[in-house]
Design a protein around this motif. Structure first.
Motif, PDB file in Angstrom:
ATOM      1  N   GLY A   1       0.779  -1.217  -0.150  1.00  0.00           N
ATOM      2  CA  GLY A   1      -0.104   0.020  -0.097  1.00  0.00           C
ATOM      3  C   GLY A   1       0.826   1.283  -0.053  1.00  0.00           C
ATOM      4  O   GLY A   1       2.134   1.203   0.048  1.00  0.00           O
ATOM      5  N   ASN A   2       0.228   2.303   0.189  1.00  0.00           N
ATOM      6  CA  ASN A   2       0.852   3.681   0.069  1.00  0.00           C
ATOM      7  C   ASN A   2       1.606   4.042   1.155  1.00  0.00           C
ATOM      8  O   ASN A   2       0.941   3.988   2.466  1.00  0.00           O
ATOM      9  CB  ASN A   2      -0.381   4.822  -0.146  1.00  0.00           C
ATOM     10  CG  ASN A   2       0.076   6.170  -0.284  1.00  0.00           C
ATOM     11  OD1 ASN A   2       0.510   6.843   0.920  1.00  0.00           O
ATOM     12  ND2 ASN A   2       0.359   6.886  -1.539  1.00  0.00           N
ATOM     13  N   ILE A   3       2.718   4.237   1.117  1.00  0.00           N
ATOM     14  CA  ILE A   3       3.730   4.362   2.318  1.00  0.00           C
ATOM     15  C   ILE A   3       3.555   5.582   3.192  1.00  0.00           C
ATOM     16  O   ILE A   3       3.200   5.327   4.485  1.00  0.00           O
ATOM     17  CB  ILE A   3       5.215   4.497   1.818  1.00  0.00           C
ATOM     18  CG1 ILE A   3       5.703   3.249   1.028  1.00  0.00           C
ATOM     19  CG2 ILE A   3       6.161   4.939   2.844  1.00  0.00           C
ATOM     20  CD1 ILE A   3       6.965   3.452   0.412  1.00  0.00           C
ATOM     21  N   LEU A   4       3.166   6.630   2.619  1.00  0.00           N
ATOM     22  CA  LEU A   4       2.970   7.938   3.666  1.00  0.00           C
ATOM     23  C   LEU A   4       1.398   7.573   4.359  1.00  0.00           C
ATOM     24  O   LEU A   4       1.371   7.915   5.330  1.00  0.00           O
ATOM     25  CB  LEU A   4       2.505   8.972   2.552  1.00  0.00           C
ATOM     26  CG  LEU A   4       2.483  10.233   3.451  1.00  0.00           C
ATOM     27  CD1 LEU A   4       3.306  10.595   4.231  1.00  0.00           C
ATOM     28  CD2 LEU A   4       1.935  11.675   2.347  1.00  0.00           C
ATOM     29  N   LYS A   5       0.708   7.180   3.596  1.00  0.00           N
ATOM     30  CA  LYS A   5      -0.715   6.625   4.137  1.00  0.00           C
ATOM     31  C   LYS A   5      -0.526   5.733   5.308  1.00  0.00           C
ATOM     32  O   LYS A   5      -1.177   5.935   6.548  1.00  0.00           O
ATOM     33  CB  LYS A   5      -1.796   6.222   3.238  1.00  0.00           C
ATOM     34  CG  LYS A   5      -3.075   5.951   3.798  1.00  0.00           C
ATOM     35  CD  LYS A   5      -4.145   5.105   2.629  1.00  0.00           C
ATOM     36  CE  LYS A   5      -5.373   4.804   3.220  1.00  0.00           C
ATOM     37  NZ  LYS A   5      -6.314   4.259   2.221  1.00  0.00           N
ATOM     38  N   GLU A   6       0.278   4.696   4.989  1.00  0.00           N
ATOM     39  CA  GLU A   6       0.417   3.602   6.124  1.00  0.00           C
ATOM     40  C   GLU A   6       1.182   4.271   7.321  1.00  0.00           C
ATOM     41  O   GLU A   6       0.879   3.988   8.310  1.00  0.00           O
ATOM     42  CB  GLU A   6       1.270   2.580   5.533  1.00  0.00           C
ATOM     43  CG  GLU A   6       0.613   1.606   4.379  1.00  0.00           C
ATOM     44  CD  GLU A   6      -0.456   0.780   4.821  1.00  0.00           C
ATOM     45  OE1 GLU A   6      -0.409   0.592   6.271  1.00  0.00           O
ATOM     46  OE2 GLU A   6      -1.294   0.609   4.315  1.00  0.00           O
ATOM     47  N   ILE A   7       2.166   5.056   7.141  1.00  0.00           N
ATOM     48  CA  ILE A   7       2.879   5.590   8.242  1.00  0.00           C
ATOM     49  C   ILE A   7       1.978   6.421   9.034  1.00  0.00           C
ATOM     50  O   ILE A   7       2.040   6.550  10.281  1.00  0.00           O
ATOM     51  CB  ILE A   7       4.174   5.993   7.553  1.00  0.00           C
ATOM     52  CG1 ILE A   7       5.025   5.143   7.134  1.00  0.00           C
ATOM     53  CG2 ILE A   7       4.893   6.954   8.945  1.00  0.00           C
ATOM     54  CD1 ILE A   7       6.384   5.752   6.512  1.00  0.00           C
ATOM     55  N   LEU A   8       1.263   7.408   8.423  1.00  0.00           N
ATOM     56  CA  LEU A   8       0.246   8.400   8.953  1.00  0.00           C
ATOM     57  C   LEU A   8      -0.507   7.664   9.862  1.00  0.00           C
ATOM     58  O   LEU A   8      -0.765   8.128  10.929  1.00  0.00           O
ATOM     59  CB  LEU A   8      -0.267   9.289   7.766  1.00  0.00           C
ATOM     60  CG  LEU A   8       0.638  10.436   7.570  1.00  0.00           C
ATOM     61  CD1 LEU A   8      -0.245  11.226   6.440  1.00  0.00           C
ATOM     62  CD2 LEU A   8       1.037  11.440   8.541  1.00  0.00           C
ATOM     63  N   LEU A   9      -1.266   6.615   9.143  1.00  0.00           N
ATOM     64  CA  LEU A   9      -2.435   5.805   9.890  1.00  0.00           C
ATOM     65  C   LEU A   9      -1.850   5.251  11.018  1.00  0.00           C
ATOM     66  O   LEU A   9      -2.542   4.948  12.098  1.00  0.00           O
ATOM     67  CB  LEU A   9      -2.775   4.652   9.055  1.00  0.00           C
ATOM     68  CG  LEU A   9      -4.174   5.489   7.789  1.00  0.00           C
ATOM     69  CD1 LEU A   9      -4.526   4.340   6.959  1.00  0.00           C
ATOM     70  CD2 LEU A   9      -5.389   6.348   8.622  1.00  0.00           C
ATOM     71  N   PHE A  10      -0.775   4.778  11.241  1.00  0.00           N
ATOM     72  CA  PHE A  10      -0.079   4.074  12.248  1.00  0.00           C
ATOM     73  C   PHE A  10       0.353   5.161  13.097  1.00  0.00           C
ATOM     74  O   PHE A  10       0.250   4.674  14.417  1.00  0.00           O
ATOM     75  CB  PHE A  10       1.093   3.069  11.642  1.00  0.00           C
ATOM     76  CG  PHE A  10       1.658   2.286  12.913  1.00  0.00           C
ATOM     77  CD1 PHE A  10       0.918   1.440  13.696  1.00  0.00           C
ATOM     78  CD2 PHE A  10       2.882   2.437  13.188  1.00  0.00           C
ATOM     79  CE1 PHE A  10       1.442   0.550  14.617  1.00  0.00           C
ATOM     80  CE2 PHE A  10       3.505   1.879  14.448  1.00  0.00           C
ATOM     81  CZ  PHE A  10       2.673   0.782  15.193  1.00  0.00           C
ATOM     82  N   SER A  11       0.983   6.089  12.660  1.00  0.00           N
ATOM     83  CA  SER A  11       1.539   7.022  13.621  1.00  0.00           C
ATOM     84  C   SER A  11       0.637   7.851  14.508  1.00  0.00           C
ATOM     85  O   SER A  11       0.938   8.346  15.763  1.00  0.00           O
ATOM     86  CB  SER A  11       2.870   7.866  12.848  1.00  0.00           C
ATOM     87  OG  SER A  11       2.154   8.827  12.105  1.00  0.00           O
TER      88      SER A  11
END
Length: 457
Positions: A14-24
């Protein structure tokens, strides 16, 4: 509370920025909640007990971190190993890592609780804590340390949940703890007038609540990281892996905590007013520092999962996007704190001297938090690959050895507290330069035999 399969989340697609933001974001909100109720402690104490009590709470932070920092390093190591096994789809490895992590937390929690109670008074005396602040500082620390086992166990469980991509669960439990702490602060300190002891009891009980809820979830979930009480033990090989990653992080945290104690001792030399002002500002400082640490934890988990899955290109892209997230956040929040400096400090106290010291600290800290976000963003990425010694070395040199050098050789030439405040941004800059050099020239990201190390055999 549901324990379905959605409670595990892989970030290998999946989208890296989205994954990091959703997790962080849940991590950031959770840490902000935690900082909010710690700040509320100080506000209630400052308003209803007085400046000396506020100084006692503020000066305790460095000692609290000193005692529990090693256990926090163990939680980092556990999270990295769990995320790597999860990325490699090794259920057996995840199970062993989780149960070994809980065993480590229980052991360290008991040791830290006993040690903390025993050394509270000697450490405060060693730090030259002013006599008018000492009695309340001792009371606060002893009560806090008596409940350290709950803090250590919760941090470990939170590390496990974050490693499997379930950071929202930690946020829920911190929200419950925050509400509990705020209510108890009002009841015990403002209404029952229990003073500093009431604030400490409120904090310990809220940590107990978050510990109970998080452990209950691990016991009831049907996921690969489910905990069974009878399986809690030290699995030798997994324990060694956790120690290899966690020990450097623990040593790093402990030594940095010692340097922070030395800094606090220097602040104490300027009297109770400076202690109260600096201690109050450090609560505000947490609203910048803790999100930075949350983003660092997010990229550590992201890196661990993708490194375990052999997706090294995603690791590099995740690092770059994480740096931008941290830089933008710290620039915005630093500017806002400076803009509202006076009303923020007056939340804690109306004492003009205390307010002045807090605002003075802000002008040295706030313009440079972006340096800290780069430092921890790079360190978190590298740590996620299992290479925890290089970040440890950089952080020890910049945030410990350099600060000790400054305190011993440079600070005596200052006649004001400015010599302490300016140390922080300079030490952050030293760390950033060293970390960038290692990121460019160090061999921290290289192919390994993932199938044998992290995947099902």
């Amino acid at each position: 509370m549901s324990t379905n399969s959605s409670s595990t989340h892989l970030m290998t697609e999946g989208n890296i920025l989205k994954e990091i933001l959703l997790f962080s974001v849940p991590l950031i909100l959770g840490n902000l909640l935690q900082q909010f109720y710690n700040t509320f402690d100080s506000i209630i104490v400052g308003k209803f007990v007085g400046a000396n009590a506020l100084a006692a709470v503020g000066s305790s932070g460095s000692l609290i971190f000193l005692i529990i920092s090693f256990a926090q390093g163990a939680a980092v190591g556990a999270g990295v190993i769990v995320s790597q096994y999860l990325g490699g789809q090794n259920r057996n490895g995840v199970q062993k890592a989780v149960h070994t992590s809980i065993a480590i937390a229980l052991f360290l929690g008991v040791v830290m609780s006993i040690l903390g109670v025993l050394v509270s008074r000697p450490l405060l005396l060693w730090m030259d804590t002013p006599k008018e602040v000492l009695p309340e500082s001792i009371v606060y620390l002893k009560i806090y340390f008596a409940g350290t086992i709950f803090t250590v166990l919760y941090n470990m469980v939170s590390g496990i949940l974050n490693a499997v991509g379930n950071s929202k669960r930690s946020l829920i439990y911190l929200a419950i703890a925050s509400i509990t702490n705020i209510v108890l602060d009002i009841v015990l300190v403002a209404l029952l007038r229990m003073g500093i002891a009431g604030a400490a009891i409120a904090t310990v009980f809220s940590q107990f609540i978050s510990c109970v809820f998080s452990m209950h979830f691990l016991l009831k979930t049907n996921e690969s990281y489910q905990v069974s009480l009878k399986k809690i033990r030290f699995h030798k090989m997994v324990c060694i892996r956790i120690i290899k990653v966690g020990l450097p992080a623990g040593i790093q945290n402990t030594v940095i905590a010692i340097s922070n104690v030395l800094v606090q001792a220097s602040v104490n030399g300027f009297g109770a007013t400076s202690m109260a002002g600096f201690g109050a500002y450090l609560k505000v400082d947490g609203f910048n520092i803790l999100p930075v640490m949350s983003i660092s934890m997010a990229v550590t988990t992201f890196t661990g999962q993708n490194f375990g899955a052999g997706k090294l290109d995603r690791v590099k892209k995740g690092m770059n996007k994480t740096l931008w997230i941290g830089i933008i956040y710290t620039i915005v929040t630093g500017a806002l704190i400076l803009l509202f400096a006076d009303p923020i400090m007056r939340l804690f106290t109306d004492d003009p001297g205390v307010v002045a010291y807090g605002k003075q600290a802000m002008h040295y800290f706030c313009p440079f938090y972006w340096l800290l976000s780069i430092l921890h963003g790079l360190a978190g990425t590298i740590r996620g690959t299992g290479k925890s010694i290089p970040p440890m070395a950089v952080l020890l040199i910049s945030l410990c050895l350099f600060r000790i050098f400054w305190i011993q050789l440079i600070l005596p030439h200052y006649t004001t507290i400015d010599g302490i405040f300016v140390l922080y941004p300079i030490s952050w800059a030293v760390g950033v330069v060293l970390m960038i050099l290692y990121t460019i020239f160090g061999h921290w990201l290289y192919p390994v035999n993932h199938k044998n190390k992290f995947h099902q055999e």
